[in-house]
Design a protein around this motif. Structure first.
Motif, PDB file in Angstrom:
ATOM      1  N   TRP A 292      -6.798  -3.681  -1.690  1.00  0.00           N
ATOM      2  CA  TRP A 292      -5.895  -3.810  -0.536  1.00  0.00           C
ATOM      3  C   TRP A 292      -6.650  -3.550   0.760  1.00  0.00           C
ATOM      4  O   TRP A 292      -6.432  -4.218   1.768  1.00  0.00           O
ATOM      5  CB  TRP A 292      -4.730  -2.829  -0.639  1.00  0.00           C
ATOM      6  CG  TRP A 292      -3.661  -3.196  -1.605  1.00  0.00           C
ATOM      7  CD1 TRP A 292      -3.195  -2.430  -2.639  1.00  0.00           C
ATOM      8  CD2 TRP A 292      -2.893  -4.408  -1.652  1.00  0.00           C
ATOM      9  NE1 TRP A 292      -2.204  -3.090  -3.322  1.00  0.00           N
ATOM     10  CE2 TRP A 292      -1.992  -4.315  -2.741  1.00  0.00           C
ATOM     11  CE3 TRP A 292      -2.884  -5.573  -0.884  1.00  0.00           C
ATOM     12  CZ2 TRP A 292      -1.095  -5.328  -3.067  1.00  0.00           C
ATOM     13  CZ3 TRP A 292      -1.991  -6.576  -1.217  1.00  0.00           C
ATOM     14  CH2 TRP A 292      -1.116  -6.462  -2.295  1.00  0.00           C
ATOM     15  N   ASN A 293      -7.500  -2.541   0.732  1.00  0.00           N
ATOM     16  CA  ASN A 293      -8.258  -2.169   1.915  1.00  0.00           C
ATOM     17  C   ASN A 293      -9.119  -3.342   2.398  1.00  0.00           C
ATOM     18  O   ASN A 293      -9.161  -3.665   3.582  1.00  0.00           O
ATOM     19  CB  ASN A 293      -9.149  -0.982   1.549  1.00  0.00           C
ATOM     20  CG  ASN A 293      -9.468  -0.157   2.770  1.00  0.00           C
ATOM     21  OD1 ASN A 293      -8.814  -0.327   3.807  1.00  0.00           O
ATOM     22  ND2 ASN A 293     -10.468   0.704   2.650  1.00  0.00           N
TER      23      ASN A 293
ATOM     24  N   GLN B 258      -5.913   3.354  -7.934  1.00  0.00           N
ATOM     25  CA  GLN B 258      -6.975   3.646  -6.957  1.00  0.00           C
ATOM     26  C   GLN B 258      -7.866   2.422  -6.747  1.00  0.00           C
ATOM     27  O   GLN B 258      -8.273   2.119  -5.633  1.00  0.00           O
ATOM     28  CB  GLN B 258      -7.795   4.853  -7.410  1.00  0.00           C
ATOM     29  CG  GLN B 258      -7.121   6.149  -6.971  1.00  0.00           C
ATOM     30  CD  GLN B 258      -7.442   7.334  -7.858  1.00  0.00           C
ATOM     31  OE1 GLN B 258      -7.934   7.150  -8.971  1.00  0.00           O
ATOM     32  NE2 GLN B 258      -7.145   8.528  -7.396  1.00  0.00           N
TER      33      GLN B 258
ATOM     34  N   VAL C 199       0.841  -1.203   0.000  1.00  0.00           N
ATOM     35  CA  VAL C 199       0.000   0.000   0.000  1.00  0.00           C
ATOM     36  C   VAL C 199       0.877   1.254   0.000  1.00  0.00           C
ATOM     37  O   VAL C 199       0.646   2.194  -0.760  1.00  0.00           O
ATOM     38  CB  VAL C 199      -0.973  -0.008   1.208  1.00  0.00           C
ATOM     39  CG1 VAL C 199      -1.606   1.352   1.408  1.00  0.00           C
ATOM     40  CG2 VAL C 199      -2.046  -1.072   1.009  1.00  0.00           C
TER      41      VAL C 199
ATOM     42  N   SER D 163      -6.175   0.088  -4.516  1.00  0.00           N
ATOM     43  CA  SER D 163      -6.156   0.472  -3.105  1.00  0.00           C
ATOM     44  C   SER D 163      -7.440  -0.012  -2.409  1.00  0.00           C
ATOM     45  O   SER D 163      -7.421  -0.351  -1.229  1.00  0.00           O
ATOM     46  CB  SER D 163      -5.948   1.977  -2.948  1.00  0.00           C
ATOM     47  OG  SER D 163      -7.170   2.644  -2.997  1.00  0.00           O
TER      48      SER D 163
ATOM     49  N   GLU E 276       2.449   1.761  -3.458  1.00  0.00           N
ATOM     50  CA  GLU E 276       1.505   2.197  -4.491  1.00  0.00           C
ATOM     51  C   GLU E 276       1.030   3.630  -4.243  1.00  0.00           C
ATOM     52  O   GLU E 276       0.766   4.365  -5.178  1.00  0.00           O
ATOM     53  CB  GLU E 276       0.331   1.208  -4.576  1.00  0.00           C
ATOM     54  CG  GLU E 276       0.813  -0.114  -5.140  1.00  0.00           C
ATOM     55  CD  GLU E 276      -0.283  -1.136  -5.422  1.00  0.00           C
ATOM     56  OE1 GLU E 276      -1.466  -0.790  -5.334  1.00  0.00           O
ATOM     57  OE2 GLU E 276       0.080  -2.286  -5.725  1.00  0.00           O
ATOM     58  N   LYS E 277       0.953   4.010  -2.968  1.00  0.00           N
ATOM     59  CA  LYS E 277       0.590   5.393  -2.651  1.00  0.00           C
ATOM     60  C   LYS E 277       1.636   6.350  -3.199  1.00  0.00           C
ATOM     61  O   LYS E 277       1.322   7.397  -3.767  1.00  0.00           O
ATOM     62  CB  LYS E 277       0.501   5.563  -1.123  1.00  0.00           C
ATOM     63  CG  LYS E 277      -0.919   5.677  -0.627  1.00  0.00           C
ATOM     64  CD  LYS E 277      -0.946   6.086   0.830  1.00  0.00           C
ATOM     65  CE  LYS E 277      -2.322   5.791   1.392  1.00  0.00           C
ATOM     66  NZ  LYS E 277      -2.315   5.473   2.804  1.00  0.00           N
TER      67      LYS E 277
END
Ligand SMILES: [Zn+2]
Ligand SMILES: [Zn+2]
Length: 478
Positions: free
Chosen positions: A105-106, A99, A52, A102, A55-56
């Motif tokens: 991942w969340n 996005q 994460v 993400s 990727e952020k």
């Protein structure tokens, strides 16, 4: 719970005191398989956090690039504006993919957290081994299989490579080796086989317990050039040992363009005599290599310093003490850290186009691009031209323009055969939609000439402020 077991009955019959003892068996969930499952879940949690964060960071870089592109798109009058739009669209779709990831991942993080909260798993984690329960029990074996499949997804580090990485983490050359790995990463986008590099490095480390002195010519398929890399290699003639020598071998005319790069884990801005230290480092890692790394005829075309001072950057150092012959774009320094990481890519693009003259090669994918010559001007024995490059593989676009003033006055010209006649070609000035190394002109798709600082409208003169530490600044025009 008390249980009568055969052993107890027998024991009891042997014992004469008549008292019966029984084992107390408590029902417990604290079995080692649960400890191992906790280990697995914590491993997933750590992995998700790392992915994460990476990727952020990538997303922030893409957004910055989009903003930069939107800015040039707004100012652009020509038909290049369509090109910028399509580049922006590519980046926007990459952002959308990140996005979307993400969210996934969340979701995964929430599931792992739920697993970690399960009462059965409130125990100390334990490293994983194959147990009878993991082999035989239908549910436990399924969990175990899933973890094995997950492990298969990550590359297996050989013992040699693991030892190499461990030795590296304690080594003072950590920054240099990190830079080397990043260089290989960017070159792999131009077609270098990174696997070949990993195999080489393992062999080198196995044979000599160090990777110093590594050198290699990477054969690049379907590209107009090969790449050569020397790491921490001592050159016979001079005895000098730059951290890196990077070379481009142009296949067509069989010529090498060689460049040095020295890494310094230094923050000049925080040093009491930072500016002087930088100047000394530039003499040591710049002037010295440019003048005689090889002795004799073969010359290095550029010499650069890479460091960790995010307040210092100068792509074209002109300071007389360092750049004695006042050659443009031969000595430079730039910062590169995990959080400020775009400059290495700019540097490699600059080596390819500005310093090696391979301006027909795409700075994103390394492919040959046939440029469109937009206007050729002949004046006496001089010739100047503007070329627009447009990569059909990755949509990258760039322009090789020239400085009218320098061309008129015959400054920085290059011998060039035009229709079989020797002419002098005006030095090309490169401009990219983003990540430029020449000084930008605010309101148009133009750059300041690195020699005279004029823009394409060569009537205007500029007053420029020089420092060693930072790029020249245009402070007034008249
Ligand atoms: Zn390309
Ligand atoms: Zn000029």
């Amino acid at each position: 719970m008390k249980k009568w077991k055969p052993s107890i009955i027998i024991e009891n019959s042997i014992k004469q005191n008549g008292r019966v003892t029984a084992d107390v068996i408590e029902k417990t969930y604290d079995i080692k398989e649960h400890q191992m499952i906790r280990f697995m879940a914590e491993e997933f949690q750590r992995r998700i956090e790392v992915e994460v964060a990476m990727e952020k960071k990538q997303l922030i870089l893409l957004m910055d690039e989009i903003r930069e592109l939107q800015d040039v798109e707004r100012k652009e009058q020509s038909n290049l504006v369509f090109k910028f739009r399509s580049l922006i669209n590519i980046l926007l779709s990459d952002c959308a993919k990140l996005q979307q990831r993400s969210l996934i991942w969340n979701d995964a993080a929430n599931k792992v957290n739920e697993i970690l909260d399960v009462p059965l798993l409130q125990c100390e984690p334990m490293t994983i081994e194959e147990t009878h329960t993991f082999r035989m029990h239908p549910i436990y074996s399924e969990v175990y299989e899933i973890y094995l499949a997950y492990e298969e997804l990550s590359p297996v580090l050989t013992e040699t490579f693991r030892a190499f990485i461990q030795s590296l983490l304690k080594s003072p050359t950590l920054y240099e080796v990190w830079v080397l790995l990043k260089i290989i990463h960017y070159f792999s986008e131009w077609g270098l086989d990174a696997h070949e590099f990993v195999v080489d490095i393992q062999k080198k480390y196995k044979d000599s317990k160090s990777i110093s002195g590594y050198k290699k010519q990477f054969r690049m398929e379907n590209r107009p050039f090969d790449i050569g890399i020397y790491y921490d290699f001592t050159f016979d003639g001079s005895g000098y040992r730059p951290d890196f020598v990077i070379g481009f071998f142009e296949k067509e005319n069989k010529q090498w363009s060689l460049h040095t790069l020295d890494a310094k884990y230094k923050c000049y801005s925080e040093m009491t005599k930072g500016e002087q230290t930088l100047l000394n480092d530039l003499k040591h890692s710049g002037t010295r290599y440019l003048n005689d790394l090889f002795g004799g005829e073969l010359k290095v075309k550029s010499a650069t310093l890479i460091h960790t001072d995010i307040k210092s950057l100068n792509w074209n150092v002109k300071e007389k003490q360092v750049n004695t012959e006042n050659n443009q774009h031969t000595i430079a320094h730039f910062h590169f850290t995990p959080s400020e990481s775009k400059n290495l890519q700019i540097y490699l693009k600059r080596l390819l186009h500005e310093n090696s003259g391979l301006d027909h090669c795409c700075p994103k994918c390394g492919q040959f691009v046939e440029g469109t010559i937009q206007n050729t001007k002949e004046f006496q024995n001089k010739i100047s031209r503007k070329i627009l490059y447009n990569c059909s593989v990755c949509e990258e676009v760039w322009v090789a323009n020239f400085c009218s003033s320098c061309s008129y006055h015959g400054r920085n010209m290059k011998l060039f055969y035009y229709n079989g006649y020797p002419k002098y070609l005006a030095r090309q000035l490169y401009k990219y939609p983003t990540h430029n190394y020449n000084i930008q002109v605010g309101e148009s798709w133009d750059v300041h000439c690195p020699n005279c600082y004029k823009t394409f409208d060569h009537k205007i003169n500029y007053i420029v402020k020089h420092t060693v530490k930072n790029e020249p600044m245009i402070i007034r025009s008249f």
